[in-house]
Design a protein around this motif. Sequence first.
Motif, PDB file in Angstrom:
ATOM      1  N   ILE A  37       0.857  -1.186   0.000  1.00 56.54           N
ATOM      2  CA  ILE A  37       0.000   0.000   0.000  1.00 56.54           C
ATOM      3  C   ILE A  37       0.889   1.230   0.000  1.00 56.54           C
ATOM      4  O   ILE A  37       1.743   1.381   0.871  1.00 56.54           O
ATOM      5  N   ARG A  38       0.713   2.084  -0.987  1.00 55.94           N
ATOM      6  CA  ARG A  38       1.479   3.338  -1.041  1.00 55.94           C
ATOM      7  C   ARG A  38       0.613   4.464  -0.484  1.00 55.94           C
ATOM      8  O   ARG A  38      -0.517   4.639  -0.919  1.00 55.94           O
ATOM      9  N   ALA A  39       1.166   5.192   0.471  1.00 56.58           N
ATOM     10  CA  ALA A  39       0.423   6.278   1.096  1.00 56.58           C
ATOM     11  C   ALA A  39       1.387   7.309   1.663  1.00 56.58           C
ATOM     12  O   ALA A  39       2.550   7.005   1.902  1.00 56.58           O
TER      13      ALA A  39
ATOM     14  N   VAL B  22      -1.774   4.219   8.299  1.00 58.00           N
ATOM     15  CA  VAL B  22      -2.104   2.954   7.648  1.00 58.00           C
ATOM     16  C   VAL B  22      -1.737   1.792   8.570  1.00 58.00           C
ATOM     17  O   VAL B  22      -2.482   0.825   8.693  1.00 58.00           O
ATOM     18  N   LEU B  23      -0.587   1.899   9.237  1.00 58.58           N
ATOM     19  CA  LEU B  23      -0.142   0.850  10.156  1.00 58.58           C
ATOM     20  C   LEU B  23      -0.973   0.837  11.428  1.00 58.58           C
ATOM     21  O   LEU B  23      -1.341  -0.214  11.925  1.00 58.58           O
ATOM     22  N   GLY B  24      -1.274   2.027  11.930  1.00 65.86           N
ATOM     23  CA  GLY B  24      -2.064   2.151  13.145  1.00 65.86           C
ATOM     24  C   GLY B  24      -1.255   1.883  14.394  1.00 65.86           C
ATOM     25  O   GLY B  24      -0.088   1.512  14.343  1.00 65.86           O
ATOM     26  N   GLU B  25      -1.914   2.068  15.533  1.00 67.98           N
ATOM     27  CA  GLU B  25      -1.315   1.837  16.847  1.00 67.98           C
ATOM     28  C   GLU B  25      -0.853   0.388  16.953  1.00 67.98           C
ATOM     29  O   GLU B  25      -1.654  -0.527  16.844  1.00 67.98           O
ATOM     30  N   LYS B  26       0.464   0.190  17.149  1.00 62.35           N
ATOM     31  CA  LYS B  26       1.047  -1.166  17.262  1.00 62.35           C
ATOM     32  C   LYS B  26       0.676  -2.090  16.104  1.00 62.35           C
ATOM     33  O   LYS B  26       0.528  -3.289  16.285  1.00 62.35           O
ATOM     34  N   GLY B  27       0.489  -1.510  14.919  1.00 59.94           N
ATOM     35  CA  GLY B  27       0.191  -2.329  13.737  1.00 59.94           C
ATOM     36  C   GLY B  27      -1.235  -2.850  13.683  1.00 59.94           C
ATOM     37  O   GLY B  27      -1.562  -3.728  12.881  1.00 59.94           O
TER      38      GLY B  27
ATOM     39  N   ARG C 103      -4.086  -1.388  12.691  1.00 57.35           N
ATOM     40  CA  ARG C 103      -4.862  -1.081  11.478  1.00 57.35           C
ATOM     41  C   ARG C 103      -4.459  -1.953  10.299  1.00 57.35           C
ATOM     42  O   ARG C 103      -5.313  -2.444   9.564  1.00 57.35           O
ATOM     43  N   ILE C 104      -3.165  -2.160  10.106  1.00 58.39           N
ATOM     44  CA  ILE C 104      -2.706  -2.989   8.983  1.00 58.39           C
ATOM     45  C   ILE C 104      -3.175  -4.433   9.176  1.00 58.39           C
ATOM     46  O   ILE C 104      -3.532  -5.110   8.212  1.00 58.39           O
ATOM     47  N   ARG C 105      -3.262  -4.881  10.433  1.00 56.77           N
ATOM     48  CA  ARG C 105      -3.795  -6.226  10.703  1.00 56.77           C
ATOM     49  C   ARG C 105      -5.274  -6.295  10.358  1.00 56.77           C
ATOM     50  O   ARG C 105      -5.737  -7.280   9.779  1.00 56.77           O
TER      51      ARG C 105
ATOM     52  N   ALA D 118       3.065  -1.307   4.094  1.00 57.53           N
ATOM     53  CA  ALA D 118       2.836   0.104   3.808  1.00 57.53           C
ATOM     54  C   ALA D 118       4.151   0.734   3.353  1.00 57.53           C
ATOM     55  O   ALA D 118       5.206   0.482   3.937  1.00 57.53           O
ATOM     56  N   GLU D 119       4.072   1.516   2.302  1.00 52.21           N
ATOM     57  CA  GLU D 119       5.247   2.201   1.775  1.00 52.21           C
ATOM     58  C   GLU D 119       4.926   3.693   1.659  1.00 52.21           C
ATOM     59  O   GLU D 119       3.905   4.061   1.112  1.00 52.21           O
ATOM     60  N   ARG D 120       5.836   4.507   2.193  1.00 55.12           N
ATOM     61  CA  ARG D 120       5.594   5.952   2.171  1.00 55.12           C
ATOM     62  C   ARG D 120       5.910   6.542   0.796  1.00 55.12           C
ATOM     63  O   ARG D 120       6.908   6.190   0.184  1.00 55.12           O
ATOM     64  N   VAL D 121       5.026   7.438   0.355  1.00 59.79           N
ATOM     65  CA  VAL D 121       5.307   8.212  -0.858  1.00 59.79           C
ATOM     66  C   VAL D 121       5.293   9.693  -0.471  1.00 59.79           C
ATOM     67  O   VAL D 121       4.622  10.092   0.467  1.00 59.79           O
TER      68      VAL D 121
END
Length: 102
Positions: free
Chosen positions: A59-61, A67-72, A74-76, A97-100
């Motif tokens: 996911i590019r954002a 996107v990752l959220g607190e302690k991962g 959200r991504i979970r 998650a990849e930063r753009v």
Amino acid sequence: TNNISKMMATRSKMSTKRKFVADGVFYAELNELLTRELAEDGYAGVEVRTTPHRTEIIIRATKTQNVLGEKGQRIRELTSAVQKRFDFADGAVELYAERVQN
């Protein structure tokens, strides 16, 4: 035998075509789901990498922390949503998650 090999060649061409269409539909639906979910987080696109053992979704954002959220967390949740929505087996799909730059 010539007819059979012609039939086989046609069939594999069809399944390749069908796979491309299925991949395209998967990508479009995944992109739509992520666009909706991550609208506030600077969602910029998605890349799908398929390995023999798993499907990796990058996911590019601009706001990767969100996107990752607190302690991962959200991504979970996103991983779980994608897994359920597209019928992946447990552990068969992984989200990154990849930063753009915005």
